[in-house]
Design an enzyme around this catalytic site. Sequence first.
Site, short mmCIF file in Angstrom:
data_model
loop_
_atom_site.label_atom_id
_atom_site.label_comp_id
_atom_site.label_asym_id
_atom_site.label_seq_id
_atom_site.Cartn_x
_atom_site.Cartn_y
_atom_site.Cartn_z
N GLY A 73 -47.23 11.68 15.68
CA GLY A 73 -47.71 12.30 17.17
C GLY A 73 -47.16 12.09 18.53
N ASP A 120 -35.63 7.86 21.02
CA ASP A 120 -36.59 6.87 20.70
C ASP A 120 -36.06 5.71 20.57
OD1 ASP A 120 -38.19 8.87 21.17
OD2 ASP A 120 -39.52 8.35 18.78
N ASP A 161 -39.57 8.85 11.58
CA ASP A 161 -40.12 9.35 12.99
C ASP A 161 -39.36 9.13 14.16
OD1 ASP A 161 -41.57 6.75 12.86
OD2 ASP A 161 -42.43 7.45 14.42
P1 AMP Z 1 -42.35 4.91 18.92
O1 AMP Z 1 -42.60 3.32 18.62
O2 AMP Z 1 -42.54 4.36 20.34
O3 AMP Z 1 -41.63 5.44 18.05
O4 AMP Z 1 -43.80 5.02 18.57
C1 AMP Z 1 -44.73 4.95 17.50
C2 AMP Z 1 -45.74 5.92 17.50
O5 AMP Z 1 -46.90 5.55 18.39
C3 AMP Z 1 -45.62 7.67 18.04
O6 AMP Z 1 -46.57 8.47 18.06
C4 AMP Z 1 -46.14 6.98 19.84
O7 AMP Z 1 -46.06 8.61 20.17
C5 AMP Z 1 -47.53 6.22 19.36
N1 AMP Z 1 -47.75 5.43 20.86
C6 AMP Z 1 -46.42 4.39 20.92
N2 AMP Z 1 -46.77 3.28 22.30
C7 AMP Z 1 -47.86 4.66 22.33
C8 AMP Z 1 -48.41 4.14 23.32
N3 AMP Z 1 -48.66 3.30 24.20
N4 AMP Z 1 -49.98 5.50 23.41
C9 AMP Z 1 -49.54 6.29 22.72
N5 AMP Z 1 -49.37 6.45 21.36
C10 AMP Z 1 -48.44 5.48 21.41
MG MG Z 2 -40.81 7.33 17.94
#
Ligand code: AMP
Ligand code: MG
Length: 581
Positions: free
Chosen positions: A165, A345, A335
Amino acid sequence: MWSLQKVLLFTVVTSNMIIISVHMVEFCQKDEPDCQGQDTSPSSHMINSRWNTSILNLKRNLDHFRVSCEKLKGAFPIDQVRGNFIRSVTNCIFSEAFPTPLKGPLRLAAVSKDALEGLLDLDVAVIVSDEFRQYVSGGKLFPGSEPLAHRYGGHQFGYWAGQLGDGRAHLLGHYTNRKGETWELQLKGSGKTPYSRSGDGRAVVRSSVREFLCSEAMYFLGIPTSRAASLVVSDEPVWRDQFYNGNVKTERGAVVLRLAKSWFRIGSLEILSQNGELDLLRKLLNFVIAEHFPSIHSNKSDKYLAFYTSVVNDTACLMAEWMSVGFAHGVCNTDNFSLLSVTIDYGPFGFMEAYDPDFVPNTSDDEGRYSIGAQAHAGLFNMEKLLDALRPLLSAAQQEVAEMVLKTFLDIYQTRMQQLFKAKLGLLGENTEDQRLVEHLLQLMEDTRADFTMTFRQLSEASAHQLRRRNFTQAWALQDLASHGRFSDWLNVYLLRLGRETHDEDEDRQARMKSVNPRYVLRNWMAESAIRKAERNDFSEVALLHDILRQPFLTQASAEQAGYADKPPWWAHQLKVSCSS
Ligand code: AMP
Ligand code: MG
């Protein structure tokens, strides 16, 4: 029922679609009299336009910029549990969640005039107000905004990860512009949501600069992508262990306002399917098809199959387009794969320098699962997972056809690759030897570690006469390539092939090639250099890169001066990018 023939015909027709990016806005060139002696802060630079914005009736008052969440809130149930605490969420697509404003003085590090004016109908003059910084960083909500965090799941590095999410992103609403396009505005780095798990809801300056610059750069390379409208940097401390080696440091929080026609991902469907929430799965699919796949008739029984066929086709083409500019996404989890097959992303991505199918941009990817050469297979895996998510809504016969569609993925990818690489070599018409010619060149590049971007660019810039004379004094990448014992043989075959097109003038061939082979891409060292300055609140190199990468196919004096077309500096080889962001 869809016959295989019909499915294949559909994929062939859509795989020939070409993405054309329209460059509507021109910046004032620094060496033009109009620009002399002007302030070079990001804001003044962005306002410096020769485009007569008043004709377009762009909005100057942000209080008149209305977004809406009504369509999404009307279409889907919203999380019944309220409150901004971390939890497992069921039976909804979104949770209500408000951004947490960033602390400290807010600095507008960059804005995309193209995105503000071209997509949001906002006159770029709006950026000078303090209010703008508040709106685009979560301190204030645009009129009509009822922010949402999206519930999705995903397969990460091959395994089902359950609920993920929007853990640090807020969907502010959508906006329909004067061209009739609807864009969803999303803040990234804007604080915790029910999906934050162990995260802090923030994004740091380095990753935000990279996302801002790269998403805009990809757009101007002609590759389907989300866009970025602005980047705000704060003084809010954010703790990160950048290389996961115990060396935790304080960095600073930043927020990017990003735009996409839809932020739904494969994981958006997967979580519903995995949880057996089939009514909601159907609802989401019907919505996505009705809103974003107008050629698929919403009331036909084969619509989910048609949708799947379309996503398989477009994702295969996207993977080929990434490859054609040497782009490795870095984290090809489900995702991070859009249902609209646009690049989303941006994390530990990289543009390949020395040609190497094993190039892995993400140091956290120890096994090289998402190496550039494996990207198409990652795409195939993701399409398999998409099919698994759709299965409960497909009949046995439809599933069988869908499996056949899945099998076409790599063929579609190869076909598109061949088209793109033929164009990169300036080849017209059909010749059975063309594939061999491309493959042979790539082999020579791999053997000599020739620079991917500049090899193709310098082949474009060299005249046939220079190629015949092996005159590469100005072409560093071709010099590397020419060190290969079989390069001369390849070049002879290539020149013969070019010569066969008797109606093709050499200047036309060069112009054609220069329009598809960029001279500038966002190399890691370029981003790093801009980030080091941005971390000291000097955003001049972010602005310079942003400006240059708007015209990646055009040789520009400022880019040449900055060395952006030169051999990467020695320190570039030591750079690492990880998942930490
Ligand atoms: P990403 O690697 O940015 O695609 O993120 C993968 C998942 O981790 C997603 O659900 C993001 O919303 C969550 N996520 C990544 N970094 C953070 C953060 N600093 N705080 C909260 N959720 C995070
Ligand atoms: Mg992501």
